[in-house]
Write a protein that holds these residues in place. Structure first.
Motif, mmCIF file in Angstrom:
data_model
loop_
_atom_site.group_PDB
_atom_site.id
_atom_site.type_symbol
_atom_site.label_atom_id
_atom_site.label_comp_id
_atom_site.label_asym_id
_atom_site.label_seq_id
_atom_site.Cartn_x
_atom_site.Cartn_y
_atom_site.Cartn_z
ATOM 1 N N GLY A 1 29.856 29.221 38.863
ATOM 2 C CA GLY A 1 29.347 29.112 39.168
ATOM 3 C C GLY A 1 28.373 28.430 40.311
ATOM 4 O O GLY A 1 28.685 27.225 39.705
ATOM 5 N N ARG B 1 20.566 33.536 31.422
ATOM 6 C CA ARG B 1 21.395 34.711 31.585
ATOM 7 C C ARG B 1 20.513 35.673 31.275
ATOM 8 O O ARG B 1 20.396 36.356 30.457
ATOM 9 C CB ARG B 1 22.819 34.719 31.004
ATOM 10 N N ARG C 1 20.944 38.972 32.419
ATOM 11 C CA ARG C 1 22.002 40.201 31.795
ATOM 12 C C ARG C 1 21.714 40.090 30.729
ATOM 13 O O ARG C 1 21.810 40.895 30.074
ATOM 14 C CB ARG C 1 22.983 39.988 32.769
ATOM 15 N N THR C 2 21.928 39.200 29.853
ATOM 16 C CA THR C 2 22.378 38.828 28.613
ATOM 17 C C THR C 2 21.045 38.242 28.030
ATOM 18 O O THR C 2 20.899 38.610 26.497
ATOM 19 C CB THR C 2 23.738 38.610 27.779
ATOM 20 N N ALA D 1 25.393 30.698 28.195
ATOM 21 C CA ALA D 1 24.796 31.161 29.656
ATOM 22 C C ALA D 1 24.842 29.786 30.278
ATOM 23 O O ALA D 1 26.210 30.441 31.308
ATOM 24 C CB ALA D 1 23.448 30.943 29.362
ATOM 25 N N GLU D 2 26.185 29.018 29.962
ATOM 26 C CA GLU D 2 26.322 28.165 31.150
ATOM 27 C C GLU D 2 27.737 28.322 31.169
ATOM 28 O O GLU D 2 27.859 28.100 32.385
ATOM 29 C CB GLU D 2 25.817 26.856 30.671
ATOM 30 N N MET E 1 30.841 30.488 32.519
ATOM 31 C CA MET E 1 31.260 31.310 33.116
ATOM 32 C C MET E 1 32.762 32.131 33.208
ATOM 33 O O MET E 1 33.865 31.247 32.165
ATOM 34 C CB MET E 1 31.084 30.519 34.793
#
Ligand code: ATP
Ligand code: GLN
Length: 143
Positions: A44, A119, A121-122, A129-130, A132
């Motif tokens: 990211g 995040r 999307r979710t 969320a961190e 990837m």
């Protein structure tokens, strides 16, 4: 080979789980930096074209032996990487190694505490969320 080690940042920075490493670098060094980040499992990254001035001048105005620029900004790239705490120092070392020429204008790195990550999307927050997919977390879980 000389090891380039950045001084530890932890004593200067509020203690938190996540940080943003924000680096203002020479544009032509970005391919080297991003290739190395990818190799270490950083997935990211946000990059922007920016302009600025530091000690490196555009137009040369001299004050006490140093050049300062007031009207001409130098093209730079800003790279922003939000990571967990343990990844901050390795990323700083990597950026220095890949971006340093030793000449004025190599850039600067800022470390900022980040309170939370979401995040979109979710709706996941924090550590979930961190992380990837294909990132360092995934890499270390495969061992
Ligand atoms: P998803 O699994 O939903 O794709 P993701 O976590 O992989 O979520 P993206 O939606 O692909 O994230 O990310 C969108 C943009 O956010 C990226 O193109 C990048 O610019 C930025 N970005 C994402 N994660 C980070 C991070 N950790 N640090 C800096 N920028 C990031
Ligand atoms: N720390 C994340 C991971 O290991 C990667 C974060 C990032 O790529 N910015 O999955």
């Amino acid at each position: 080979l000389p090891q380039i080690k950045a001084q530890t940042a932890s004593e200067y920075v509020p203690d938190t789980k996540f940080y943003k490493v924000e680096a203002i670098l020479r544009p032509w060094r970005i391919p080297k930096v991003s290739a190395a980040l990818l190799k270490m499992g950083i997935r990211g990254v946000t990059v922007s074209d920016v302009r600025g001035f530091g000690a490196q001048g555009g137009s040369a105005e001299r004050h006490a032996g140093s050049e300062f620029s007031e009207d001409k900004f130098v093209a730079k790239v800003k790279i922003e990487i939000v990571v967990s705490k343990d990844q901050v120092d390795p990323i700083i070392d990597l950026i220095i190694e890949e971006a340093k020429t030793g000449e004025i204008g190599d850039g600067k790195i800022f470390v900022l505490p980040v309170s939370d990550i979401i995040r979109v999307r979710t709706g996941e927050r924090g550590e979930e969320a961190e992380r990837m997919s294909g990132g360092r977390h995934d890499m270390s879980n495969q061992n």
